[in-house]
Design an enzyme around this catalytic site. Sequence first.
Site, short mmCIF file in Angstrom:
data_model
loop_
_atom_site.label_atom_id
_atom_site.label_comp_id
_atom_site.label_asym_id
_atom_site.label_seq_id
_atom_site.Cartn_x
_atom_site.Cartn_y
_atom_site.Cartn_z
N SER A 158 0.91 -1.11 -0.21
CA SER A 158 -0.21 0.10 -0.08
C SER A 158 0.87 1.21 0.07
O SER A 158 1.86 1.34 0.43
CB SER A 158 -0.80 0.00 1.21
OG SER A 158 -1.87 1.07 0.99
N LEU A 159 0.31 2.33 -0.51
CA LEU A 159 1.05 3.58 -0.63
C LEU A 159 2.16 3.58 -1.62
O LEU A 159 2.06 4.18 -2.67
CB LEU A 159 1.90 4.01 0.62
CG LEU A 159 0.79 4.25 1.88
CD1 LEU A 159 1.72 4.78 3.14
CD2 LEU A 159 -0.07 5.45 1.53
N TYR A 160 3.13 2.86 -1.50
CA TYR A 160 4.18 2.56 -2.43
C TYR A 160 3.85 1.95 -3.91
O TYR A 160 3.91 2.45 -4.84
CB TYR A 160 5.31 1.71 -2.02
CG TYR A 160 6.38 1.53 -2.80
CD1 TYR A 160 7.49 2.51 -3.08
CD2 TYR A 160 6.98 0.30 -3.28
CE1 TYR A 160 8.54 2.40 -3.84
CE2 TYR A 160 8.01 0.18 -4.07
CZ TYR A 160 8.69 1.13 -4.29
OH TYR A 160 10.11 1.34 -5.09
N GLY A 161 3.00 1.05 -3.58
CA GLY A 161 2.54 0.23 -4.84
C GLY A 161 1.60 1.39 -5.70
O GLY A 161 1.88 1.26 -7.01
N LYS A 164 3.61 4.04 -7.36
CA LYS A 164 4.58 3.77 -8.15
C LYS A 164 3.87 3.22 -9.56
O LYS A 164 4.52 3.27 -10.48
CB LYS A 164 5.30 2.48 -7.87
CG LYS A 164 6.74 3.37 -7.05
CD LYS A 164 7.51 4.03 -7.77
CE LYS A 164 8.82 4.44 -6.92
NZ LYS A 164 10.06 5.18 -7.84
#
Length: 280
Positions: A158-161, A164
């Site tokens: 979550s967040l990073y995925g 990006k």
Amino acid sequence: MSRTILLTGGGRGLGRIMAHALAKDGHSLILSSRSEDTLIETAAECRALGAAKVDYLLADLAIAGEAERLSDVALDRFGTIDILVNNAGIAINEVSKDYLTNPYRFWQSDRAIIERYLAINTVAPMILAIRLVEQMKQRGWGRIVANTTSLDTMLRSSLYGASKSGLEAETAIMANDLAGSGVTANVLVPGGGCGSRMTDEMGLPRDAVLPPEIMGPPMAFLASDASNHINGRRIQARLWDAGLPPLDAMDQAGDVIAWTGCGIQGVQPAATKLSTPGQY
């Protein structure tokens, strides 16, 4: 031919490795980061390796207006920017050092942290591309290179995925919009967990992850005229064989960008074709 390159997140980690590879080919570099000490060190290394010119700029891409300022100052100092490498990013270790064994769940986030991830990983790279692409188009040559992440990571972090995957999707759109202009947009990723400050903080030993040096050869290729016809591709550095001729290495390491050709595609109204500039 020597090119001028703006490389974000260029002071350490994968950015430092890519900067070294570009310096060895005699390119001119502007490196940006939030950390001046690492920028000074990497800039000195790049000068020693043969870069035509090296400068650096401090920039916190989480702050509104910083991407605009960075692009303006880079153009003012170098006159032109031929290549934009959108490498700077915020990883999941910002909110969870042990997420591999203690997963970070989406309900742990709030608006502030969501907006921070999107600002750094998605919005700032888009703004930099928007601000720099016109002068590339005018010269009929340019590169936009984005470091996103592995597809499986997008689906588990979550967040990073989310941030990006947003960058990857937008880079695919850039490639489509730029087709035939002489300017290309591609994704370059390690292709798995890669030695960095993030993996160090997660407690992963360097021999358990990919060596960061794998990012150098494909980055050097993308900065060269040999890559003129490479557009809208996802390159996994772990699959790049530096012992092969560059175009053969590209064939081995390249794949479809984003999710094109992957799985069942949605059935859309015929009218949507009006806004589709091309096919991947």
